[in-house]
Design a protein around this motif. Structure first.
Motif, PDB file in Angstrom:
ATOM      1  N   UNK A   1      56.842  35.506  39.752  1.00  0.00           N
ATOM      2  CA  UNK A   1      55.901  35.858  40.796  1.00  0.00           C
ATOM      3  C   UNK A   1      54.573  36.241  40.153  1.00  0.00           C
ATOM      4  N   UNK A   2      53.485  36.038  40.891  1.00  0.00           N
ATOM      5  CA  UNK A   2      52.168  36.336  40.379  1.00  0.00           C
ATOM      6  C   UNK A   2      51.333  36.987  41.468  1.00  0.00           C
ATOM      7  N   UNK A   3      50.743  38.102  41.158  1.00  0.00           N
ATOM      8  CA  UNK A   3      49.853  38.809  42.079  1.00  0.00           C
ATOM      9  C   UNK A   3      48.664  39.274  41.256  1.00  0.00           C
ATOM     10  N   UNK A   4      47.621  38.451  41.207  1.00  0.00           N
ATOM     11  CA  UNK A   4      46.462  38.751  40.381  1.00  0.00           C
ATOM     12  C   UNK A   4      45.201  38.445  41.176  1.00  0.00           C
ATOM     13  N   UNK A   5      44.243  39.356  41.133  1.00  0.00           N
ATOM     14  CA  UNK A   5      42.970  39.211  41.824  1.00  0.00           C
ATOM     15  C   UNK A   5      41.852  39.479  40.827  1.00  0.00           C
ATOM     16  N   UNK A   6      40.855  38.608  40.800  1.00  0.00           N
ATOM     17  CA  UNK A   6      39.676  38.810  39.965  1.00  0.00           C
ATOM     18  C   UNK A   6      38.464  38.653  40.878  1.00  0.00           C
ATOM     19  N   UNK A   7      37.641  39.684  40.942  1.00  0.00           N
ATOM     20  CA  UNK A   7      36.498  39.708  41.852  1.00  0.00           C
ATOM     21  C   UNK A   7      35.242  40.149  41.126  1.00  0.00           C
ATOM     22  N   UNK A   8      34.101  39.676  41.593  1.00  0.00           N
ATOM     23  CA  UNK A   8      32.804  40.164  41.136  1.00  0.00           C
ATOM     24  C   UNK A   8      31.984  40.445  42.382  1.00  0.00           C
ATOM     25  N   UNK A   9      31.491  41.667  42.489  1.00  0.00           N
ATOM     26  CA  UNK A   9      30.702  42.034  43.656  1.00  0.00           C
ATOM     27  C   UNK A   9      29.960  43.334  43.438  1.00  0.00           C
ATOM     28  N   UNK A  10      29.249  43.757  44.480  1.00  0.00           N
ATOM     29  CA  UNK A  10      28.471  44.995  44.435  1.00  0.00           C
ATOM     30  C   UNK A  10      29.105  46.049  45.320  1.00  0.00           C
ATOM     31  N   UNK A  11      29.088  47.299  44.841  1.00  0.00           N
ATOM     32  CA  UNK A  11      29.635  48.403  45.616  1.00  0.00           C
ATOM     33  C   UNK A  11      28.831  48.589  46.902  1.00  0.00           C
ATOM     34  N   UNK A  12      29.542  48.785  48.007  1.00  0.00           N
ATOM     35  CA  UNK A  12      28.889  49.004  49.296  1.00  0.00           C
ATOM     36  C   UNK A  12      28.696  50.489  49.575  1.00  0.00           C
TER      37      UNK A  12
END
Length: 142
Positions: A1-12
């Motif tokens: 199983x795989x549960x991986x998230x990679x995100x790039x963004x700005x704090x709100x």
């Protein structure tokens, strides 16, 4: 199983730091992540994602990040549910951060209470004050 998230963004918003009764730090914040396409009006839409960081990572986020900071988040999705005051079930989805990378320097993003103009800090050209150097063609090694 795989549960991986990679995100790039700005704090709100600024991270909210709290401690569990046993003294474990937990920081919550959200980031805006632009979508790769524009809508019918030509505007780029964004997703607003809730991030949860624990322990030392939580304290670092609370100490060094603020609204507008650009971050890279590596983690996993976690879902949950609870009953609200009306007795309805509310489902939640959070990204539990395992690593948060600070992608801009302190003061370079759009921050609340940051720059006097409230916008992005301009980065000076390091070569703007340099005097031109007179080099003869025969002095070049190529």
């Amino acid at each position: 199983m795989l549960n991986r998230v990679i995100l790039v963004g700005r704090l709100t918003r600024d991270p909210e730091l709290r401690y569990t009764p046993s003294g474990v730090a937990i920081a919550r914040f959200s980031i805006a992540v632009n979508r790769n396409y524009t809508n019918a009006q030509g505007e780029r839409e964004a997703d607003f994602l809730n991030i949860v960081a624990w322990r030392g990572l939580a304290e670092n986020c609370a100490n060094y990040l603020s609204k507008g900071s650009l971050v890279g988040v590596d983690g996993r999705l976690q879902t949950g549910k609870y009953e609200n005051q009306e007795g309805r079930t509310v489902y939640t989805t959070d990204v539990v951060a395992e690593d948060v990378r600070f992608l801009d320097t302190k003061g370079s993003g759009e921050r609340s209470g940051g720059n006097a103009g409230g916008g992005r800090k301009s980065i000076d050209d390091p070569f703007a004050d340099d005097v031109p150097i007179d080099i003869k063609d025969e002095d070049l090694p190529f």
